[in-house]
Write a protein that holds these residues in place. Structure first.
Motif, PDB file in Angstrom:
ATOM      1  N   ILE A  44      39.364 -40.715   2.459  1.00 19.32           N
ATOM      2  CA  ILE A  44      40.263 -40.143   1.452  1.00 19.32           C
ATOM      3  C   ILE A  44      40.255 -38.622   1.567  1.00 19.32           C
ATOM      4  O   ILE A  44      39.175 -37.998   1.597  1.00 19.32           O
ATOM      5  CB  ILE A  44      39.832 -40.550   0.015  1.00 19.32           C
ATOM      6  N   LEU A  45      41.432 -38.050   1.635  1.00 16.69           N
ATOM      7  CA  LEU A  45      41.590 -36.595   1.548  1.00 16.69           C
ATOM      8  C   LEU A  45      41.823 -36.239   0.086  1.00 16.69           C
ATOM      9  O   LEU A  45      42.868 -36.564  -0.482  1.00 16.69           O
ATOM     10  CB  LEU A  45      42.773 -36.135   2.407  1.00 16.69           C
ATOM     11  N   ILE A  97      37.248 -34.251   2.536  1.00 18.71           N
ATOM     12  CA  ILE A  97      37.482 -35.609   3.036  1.00 18.71           C
ATOM     13  C   ILE A  97      36.240 -36.440   2.750  1.00 18.71           C
ATOM     14  O   ILE A  97      35.117 -36.046   3.099  1.00 18.71           O
ATOM     15  CB  ILE A  97      37.809 -35.588   4.539  1.00 18.71           C
ATOM     16  N   THR A  98      36.419 -37.592   2.115  1.00 12.74           N
ATOM     17  CA  THR A  98      35.311 -38.408   1.621  1.00 12.74           C
ATOM     18  C   THR A  98      35.464 -39.848   2.091  1.00 12.74           C
ATOM     19  O   THR A  98      36.587 -40.365   2.145  1.00 12.74           O
ATOM     20  CB  THR A  98      35.274 -38.379   0.077  1.00 12.74           C
ATOM     21  N   VAL A 105      47.058 -35.422   9.180  1.00 10.82           N
ATOM     22  CA  VAL A 105      47.561 -35.385   7.801  1.00 10.82           C
ATOM     23  C   VAL A 105      47.420 -34.009   7.178  1.00 10.82           C
ATOM     24  O   VAL A 105      48.372 -33.461   6.617  1.00 10.82           O
ATOM     25  CB  VAL A 105      46.849 -36.454   6.943  1.00 10.82           C
ATOM     26  N   LYS A 106      46.236 -33.419   7.253  1.00 11.68           N
ATOM     27  CA  LYS A 106      46.000 -32.134   6.595  1.00 11.68           C
ATOM     28  C   LYS A 106      46.927 -31.028   7.104  1.00 11.68           C
ATOM     29  O   LYS A 106      47.501 -30.283   6.297  1.00 11.68           O
ATOM     30  CB  LYS A 106      44.534 -31.724   6.747  1.00 11.68           C
ATOM     31  N   PRO A 107      47.131 -30.868   8.446  1.00 14.93           N
ATOM     32  CA  PRO A 107      48.086 -29.854   8.911  1.00 14.93           C
ATOM     33  C   PRO A 107      49.512 -30.099   8.405  1.00 14.93           C
ATOM     34  O   PRO A 107      50.234 -29.146   8.075  1.00 14.93           O
ATOM     35  CB  PRO A 107      48.019 -29.970  10.436  1.00 14.93           C
ATOM     36  N   LEU A 108      49.916 -31.374   8.325  1.00 13.08           N
ATOM     37  CA  LEU A 108      51.246 -31.690   7.810  1.00 13.08           C
ATOM     38  C   LEU A 108      51.385 -31.256   6.348  1.00 13.08           C
ATOM     39  O   LEU A 108      52.403 -30.673   5.953  1.00 13.08           O
ATOM     40  CB  LEU A 108      51.507 -33.191   7.957  1.00 13.08           C
ATOM     41  N   VAL A 109      50.350 -31.526   5.556  1.00  9.94           N
ATOM     42  CA  VAL A 109      50.372 -31.138   4.151  1.00  9.94           C
ATOM     43  C   VAL A 109      50.419 -29.625   4.014  1.00  9.94           C
ATOM     44  O   VAL A 109      51.171 -29.076   3.196  1.00  9.94           O
ATOM     45  CB  VAL A 109      49.140 -31.712   3.417  1.00  9.94           C
ATOM     46  N   GLU A 110      49.616 -28.930   4.815  1.00 10.02           N
ATOM     47  CA  GLU A 110      49.583 -27.461   4.740  1.00 10.02           C
ATOM     48  C   GLU A 110      50.928 -26.848   5.098  1.00 10.02           C
ATOM     49  O   GLU A 110      51.374 -25.888   4.451  1.00 10.02           O
ATOM     50  CB  GLU A 110      48.484 -26.935   5.655  1.00 10.02           C
TER      51      GLU A 110
END
Length: 568
Positions: A183-184, A311-312, A289-294
């Protein structure tokens, strides 16, 4: 005369506040909102803009906008001009003042609300009453579009959606063993305060001239005027809708890259500016995912908080909206009230005990029951039974110490006789006798969290739109089920609600907390011999209740024939 001209002429008519036919006002606004939804569904944005203009110039919408502002919890909180609308004459004059021509909003009154111990402050901007009403007016035209284009898994600050829906979606995305494992946990740094103004003016489907005036209005703090170069202030009626429209495209971008049945199992659950994204592996979330969100947030002037974004793994568990979500060693996913939420409840109880050290037992029970009922109702949709039982014991110990401090020179037997009773076979119940407004005596006792039944929440359908007629029956059933559940402890209210089929007999609109709750009205007043029977009682919206007493009608039913006021 055209339809627009007819509406414009009617909007300047002098109508007394208590003479307004609210049933017709709701019907007029609802009819235009349905047309806006249909135009938005086929992406006819020119027609949407035309219908929005017609709605924001109508008398019905202006009256409902003023009604919303004077009926919410902050109606006694003024802006920098110090004005409040607390009389029928000022409310009538307020409707007349809601004119587009020459409108110029005043700066916001800036205040700081503490977020919690060590978490800093949240900046709130309080507009003037007129600016709040103008925002509520344009929200009537903007919200149908926002609901039509909204992401299916966005749940914050939307009609008939709640935290319980977001938590239920988390369970659906994570419960099974073959679901996502990582999970992010995303946190946007100062979301409301940093949204890019140019992006808002280019992408929000409303009158950009009015929107620009609100964004550039500035704020007043300690006599100093501060310009606003970015962000939309928290505290104004329209800001949650603007924030939702800003973030709604994120799920669409994720779906383009990772379709619903994609093997990487990427899912988004968002409540306002708090959201989580699930993934099959840590690498997928970090590298894709994280780069897309940023990049998505950067276009809107936003960025993730590096400190709070992490991230967990699901077996470690994470906190979201006051709940702890974790898969245990036996493979079961359990959602429980978070430790932080439990600690905050006990802090509230402790504060009330300290604040009411010299007050009556009745007042303490009333205050604590309000806190306990609200916390229990919020957490009763998850695995809370053991937590409720443990917290009940801790709260009872705190109350017992409160009693002993008040009577340090009395024996414990005397304390028990004075403050505790046996109720329905349960000993040591903190209780006292109370006399109600009718002179009857009843026993009031401290509520227990464990008395709240645990009930699984039924998640709302993702594409349900409260402004679309085809979903009307679906929402009526959900609202009716929610209200009956909320009134389960108040038998008189529940009986009246069922008799009235969940509607106010004066305005024929649904009884819900969005309208400020409800009041019990005596058809035949008590001073004229009216009695406390269901045949002599009705549930009304507070504004409808005031309107009835101002006109002194013969019966509630007769008020449905009040004079109409506009509208084509």
């Amino acid at each position: 005369m055209t339809t627009a001209q007819t509406v414009d002429v009617a909007s300047h008519a002098q109508v007394s506040w208590h003479a307004i036919d609210w049933q017709k006002a709701h019907r007029n606004v609802r009819r235009l909102q349905i047309r806006i939804v249909k135009a938005a569904q086929v992406k006819d944005w020119r027609l949407v803009a035309s219908l929005q203009r017609l709605l924001t110039h109508s008398f019905s919408a202006k009256a409902l906008a003023v009604k919303r502002v004077v009926g919410n919890k902050g109606h006694k909180t003024p802006g920098i001009d110090g004005q409040v609308w607390d009389t029928p004459n000022t409310k009538t004059e307020a409707i007349r003042q809601l004119q587009h021509k020459g409108y110029k909003p005043l700066p916001l009154r800036r205040i700081h609300i503490p977020k919690g111990k060590g978490r800093g402050y949240r900046k709130l901007g309080i507009p003037t009453m007129k600016d709040r009403a103008m925002q509520a007016l344009f929200l009537l035209a903007l919200e149908p579009v926002a609901e039509t284009t909204a992401s299916p898994n966005s749940y914050g600050f939307r009609p008939e959606r709640s935290c319980a829906d977001a938590i239920a979606q988390c369970f659906s995305s994570l419960a099974k063993e073959h679901n996502s494992q990582w999970i992010l946990e995303a946190d946007i740094q100062g979301c409301f305060d940093t949204i890019n103004h140019e992006w808002l003016k280019a992408n929000i489907p409303m009158d950009t001239r009015v929107l620009s005036k609100w964004l550039k209005a500035g704020s007043m703090e300690k006599g100093t005027l501060f310009e606003t170069k970015e962000g939309t202030p928290q505290g104004s009626p329209i800001s949650p809708c603007l924030a939702n429209l800003t973030l709604d495209g994120l799920e669409t971008e994720l779906r383009k890259r990772f379709p619903i049945h994609h093997k990487k199992k990427v899912n988004l659950v968002r409540y306002a500016d708090d959201f989580i994204i699930t993934g099959i592996s840590k690498e997928v979330l970090e590298e894709a995912v994280k780069p897309l969100v940023e990049n998505f947030l950067c276009e809107r002037g936003l960025q993730l908080s590096e400190e709070k974004t992490k991230i967990t793994h699901i077996e470690e568990g994470f906190d979201f909206l006051g709940q702890n979500i974790r898969r245990y060693r036996n493979g079961k996913l359990l959602i429980k009230p978070s430790k932080k939420s439990q600690k905050e409840l006990l802090q509230k109880v402790r504060w009330h005990l300290k604040d009411l050290q010299g007050s009556t037992q009745e007042l303490l029970i009333t205050r604590l029951n309000r806190v306990i009922r609200g916390w229990a109702n919020y957490h009763r949709h998850v695995v809370s039974a053991k937590v409720f039982t443990r917290l009940d014991h801790v709260i009872w110990q705190m109350v017992y110490r409160w009693v002993l401090r008040r009577h340090s020179n009395k024996s414990k037997k005397w304390v028990k006789r004075r403050y505790f009773r046996t109720i329905r076979g349960r000993q040591w119940m903190f209780a006292c006798d109370v006399i109600d407004e009718n002179g009857k005596t009843f026993t009031s006792h401290l509520r227990k969290l464990a008395d709240t039944p645990i009930k699984r929440h039924i998640k709302i359908k993702g594409n349900a739109n409260p402004y679309d007629p085809q979903w009307e029956l679906y929402f009526e059933r959900r609202i009716e089920r929610k209200m009956k559940d909320r009134l389960r402890d108040r038998k008189k209210h529940l009986s009246l609600y069922k008799r009235q089929e969940g509607k106010c007999p004066h305005c024929n609109q649904r009884l819900n907390e969005d309208e400020g709750g409800w009041n019990i009205h005596h058809i035949t007043p008590r001073v004229e011999g009216g009695i406390e029977t269901l045949d002599n009682l009705v549930l009304l919206h507070p504004n409808c209740h005031r309107q009835i007493h101002a006109k002194v009608p013969e019966s509630v039913g007769g008020l449905l024939e009040t004079t109409a006021f506009d509208e084509a």
